[in-house]
Design an enzyme around this catalytic site. Sequence first.
Site, PDB file in Angstrom:
ATOM      1  N   ARG A  58     -10.076   5.902  -0.974  1.00 55.58           N
ATOM      2  CA  ARG A  58      -9.217   6.449  -2.038  1.00 55.58           C
ATOM      3  C   ARG A  58     -10.042   6.989  -3.212  1.00 55.58           C
ATOM      4  NH1 ARG A  58      -4.507   5.409   0.312  1.00 55.58           N
ATOM      5  NH2 ARG A  58      -4.119   3.324   1.106  1.00 55.58           N
TER       6      ARG A  58
ATOM      7  N   LYS B  97     -10.307  -4.327  -4.692  1.00 56.41           N
ATOM      8  CA  LYS B  97      -9.891  -3.455  -3.573  1.00 56.41           C
ATOM      9  C   LYS B  97     -11.138  -3.098  -2.761  1.00 56.41           C
ATOM     10  CE  LYS B  97      -5.528  -3.433  -4.452  1.00 56.41           C
ATOM     11  NZ  LYS B  97      -4.619  -4.113  -3.527  1.00 56.41           N
TER      12      LYS B  97
ATOM     13  N   LYS C 194       0.140   3.690   6.098  1.00 55.48           N
ATOM     14  CA  LYS C 194      -0.837   2.706   6.591  1.00 55.48           C
ATOM     15  C   LYS C 194      -0.211   1.321   6.666  1.00 55.48           C
ATOM     16  CE  LYS C 194      -4.749   1.967   4.099  1.00 55.48           C
ATOM     17  NZ  LYS C 194      -4.904   0.516   3.847  1.00 55.48           N
ATOM     18  N   SER C 195       0.476   0.918   5.612  1.00 56.31           N
ATOM     19  CA  SER C 195       1.065  -0.430   5.580  1.00 56.31           C
ATOM     20  C   SER C 195       2.071  -0.612   6.715  1.00 56.31           C
ATOM     21  CB  SER C 195       1.787  -0.656   4.252  1.00 56.31           C
ATOM     22  OG  SER C 195       0.869  -0.636   3.190  1.00 56.31           O
TER      23      SER C 195
ATOM     24  N   ASP D 296      -2.336   1.512  -5.316  1.00 57.56           N
ATOM     25  CA  ASP D 296      -3.319   2.309  -4.575  1.00 57.56           C
ATOM     26  C   ASP D 296      -3.458   3.728  -5.130  1.00 57.56           C
ATOM     27  OD1 ASP D 296      -3.828   0.191  -2.896  1.00 57.56           O
ATOM     28  OD2 ASP D 296      -2.465   0.861  -1.322  1.00 57.56           O
TER      29      ASP D 296
ATOM     30  N   ARG E  82     -14.156  -9.429  -0.345  1.00 53.42           N
ATOM     31  CA  ARG E  82     -12.793  -9.481  -0.895  1.00 53.42           C
ATOM     32  C   ARG E  82     -12.224 -10.897  -0.819  1.00 53.42           C
ATOM     33  NH1 ARG E  82      -9.578  -4.306   0.969  1.00 53.42           N
ATOM     34  NH2 ARG E  82      -8.204  -5.091  -0.681  1.00 53.42           N
TER      35      ARG E  82
ATOM     36  N   ARG F 243       1.957  -3.070  10.284  1.00 54.03           N
ATOM     37  CA  ARG F 243       3.035  -4.025  10.560  1.00 54.03           C
ATOM     38  C   ARG F 243       3.735  -3.717  11.875  1.00 54.03           C
ATOM     39  NH1 ARG F 243       1.859  -3.857   5.292  1.00 54.03           N
ATOM     40  NH2 ARG F 243       2.463  -5.545   3.867  1.00 54.03           N
TER      41      ARG F 243
ATOM     42  N   ARG G 276     -12.373  -0.466  -8.194  1.00 53.49           N
ATOM     43  CA  ARG G 276     -11.871   0.893  -8.452  1.00 53.49           C
ATOM     44  C   ARG G 276     -11.806   1.229  -9.940  1.00 53.49           C
ATOM     45  NH1 ARG G 276      -7.370   1.174  -3.515  1.00 53.49           N
ATOM     46  NH2 ARG G 276      -8.894   1.804  -1.945  1.00 53.49           N
TER      47      ARG G 276
ATOM     48  N   GLY H 222      -8.229  -4.800   4.514  1.00 58.50           N
ATOM     49  CA  GLY H 222      -7.687  -5.994   3.866  1.00 58.50           C
ATOM     50  C   GLY H 222      -6.340  -6.378   4.463  1.00 58.50           C
TER      51      GLY H 222
HETATM   52  C1  S3P Z   1      -0.983  -3.431   1.212  1.00 58.73           C
HETATM   53  C2  S3P Z   1      -0.808  -4.043   0.010  1.00 58.73           C
HETATM   54  C3  S3P Z   1      -1.620  -3.733  -1.179  1.00 58.73           C
HETATM   55  C4  S3P Z   1      -2.334  -2.389  -1.057  1.00 58.73           C
HETATM   56  C5  S3P Z   1      -2.978  -2.226   0.276  1.00 58.73           C
HETATM   57  C6  S3P Z   1      -1.958  -2.338   1.393  1.00 58.73           C
HETATM   58  C7  S3P Z   1      -0.168  -3.852   2.358  1.00 58.73           C
HETATM   59  O1  S3P Z   1      -2.584  -4.743  -1.345  1.00 58.73           O
HETATM   60  O2  S3P Z   1      -3.297  -2.266  -2.075  1.00 58.73           O
HETATM   61  O3  S3P Z   1      -3.608  -0.952   0.352  1.00 58.73           O
HETATM   62  O4  S3P Z   1      -0.112  -3.151   3.369  1.00 58.73           O
HETATM   63  O5  S3P Z   1       0.464  -4.926   2.253  1.00 58.73           O
HETATM   64  P1  S3P Z   1      -2.231  -6.121  -2.117  1.00 58.73           P
HETATM   65  O6  S3P Z   1      -1.060  -6.666  -1.473  1.00 58.73           O
HETATM   66  O7  S3P Z   1      -3.421  -6.995  -1.952  1.00 58.73           O
HETATM   67  O8  S3P Z   1      -2.027  -5.705  -3.541  1.00 58.73           O
END
Ligand code: S3P
Length: 423
Positions: A383, A337, A19-20, A310, A119, A24, A341, A91
């Site tokens: 999650r 989150k 996902k991250s 996560d 958030r 990006r 959680r 987020g």
């Molecule tokens: C993420 C960073 C994390 C993670 C989120 C995805 C990202 O959050 O919990 O699911 O893609 O940079 P934080 O950076 O707020 O800890």
Amino acid sequence: MQIQPCGPLRGEITVPGDKSISHRAVMLGALANGTTHITGFLMGEDCLSTIDCFRKMGVEINITDDEVIVEGVGLHGLEAPSEALYTGNSGTTTRLLCGILAGQPFTVTMSGDPSIQKRPMGRVMKPLREMGASIEGKNDNFCPLTLFPSELHGIEYRLPVASAQLKSAILLAGLYAEGQTTVIEPAPSRDHTERMFRALGVEIETSGSTITLDPPEDLHAVDIAVPGDISSAAFFLVAGAIIPGSELTIKNVGVNPTRTGVLDVLRDMGADITESNFRDEAEPVCDLTVKYSKLHGVEIGGAIIPRLIDELPVIAVAAAFAEGETVIRDAQELKVKESNRIAAMVTELTKAGVDVEETDDGMIVHGGAKPHGASFETYKDHRIAMSLAVLGLAAEGASRIDKPEVVAISYPDFFNTLERLGD
Ligand code: S3P
């Protein structure tokens, strides 16, 4: 949805794209010169929110059966959207976009679903304002956020929390700033932004916990292969580790060291997880095989927390099946989150008969007595839903899960994969 206890999980699966990295890839692809072909992209709701936001800013993004194709508009090519951007439950979309939008010559408003509106965004607003950005938010901390055109300059910023979203927002704003931008991390958080920047030709240096970016003239599009998401693999790693007789291989999983805390902890607990077919590409990738084994309790805290943030809900499930006490500390971030959680997992584990205490910054799980099935609430948190499904598979008796469809945020096929493994 009913979840029945299942027999051994055996065979080979793949999990959807990270996902991250998917977020990006779209963001940097949009800002690059040239076309970006993304394979392995996560077609989950969060990443589709990112695509939608960039389409609203004039970026052409085509989705085919096996690729997402982003026609980059260059660093200065985004257009003012004709309506507010909607970031859904994401987020990452919201915070990373703040960094990009801070540098645009137009005014833009952004908001998301009820969870996103709760958030904290002040953590991003503060450094961006120090860089010269003009941002307003509800109660100076929440969505909707409005960003106004402004001139940015580089800063040196010590992050108050180990957050990759915060770090990335500042670095993305740094693309538009006059002079260097430096962030100092309290502990290593996922470095996908830094890696992708390097791949696209941005000068970015990491020295210990300090990351410095020189604003580039432009970004050069490169094709991006997104590996499987270790955060999604984690549900199957835990299921395989706690369901007797299991032996399961998860192919093509991203094992970036800033994300592999779950492997370290499960192995510490006694899990049998092996890696094979390792490839070190822009992101390291391998196949993971997990076999059932007896687990025992461990202490989890300190610098490992951002490396498994996560995965903590499903690690709490593993702890419930482990002999002895598992202490999770330094995990306050879990409270902000998609849901709280810590509270969610403590409440739901308790329903399953698990002896668990909530603490200020985590929980203490007294494992060993086999949990029983229950009627679980998911708190509209993907999650939490998948963690409770894993609990239900390994528990005594049937369980129910409310709103299972929430898994579509990060893993639309989760229940289908489970069903296939159970055949
Ligand atoms: C993420 C960073 C994390 C993670 C989120 C995805 C990202 O959050 O919990 O699911 O893609 O940079 P934080 O950076 O707020 O800890």
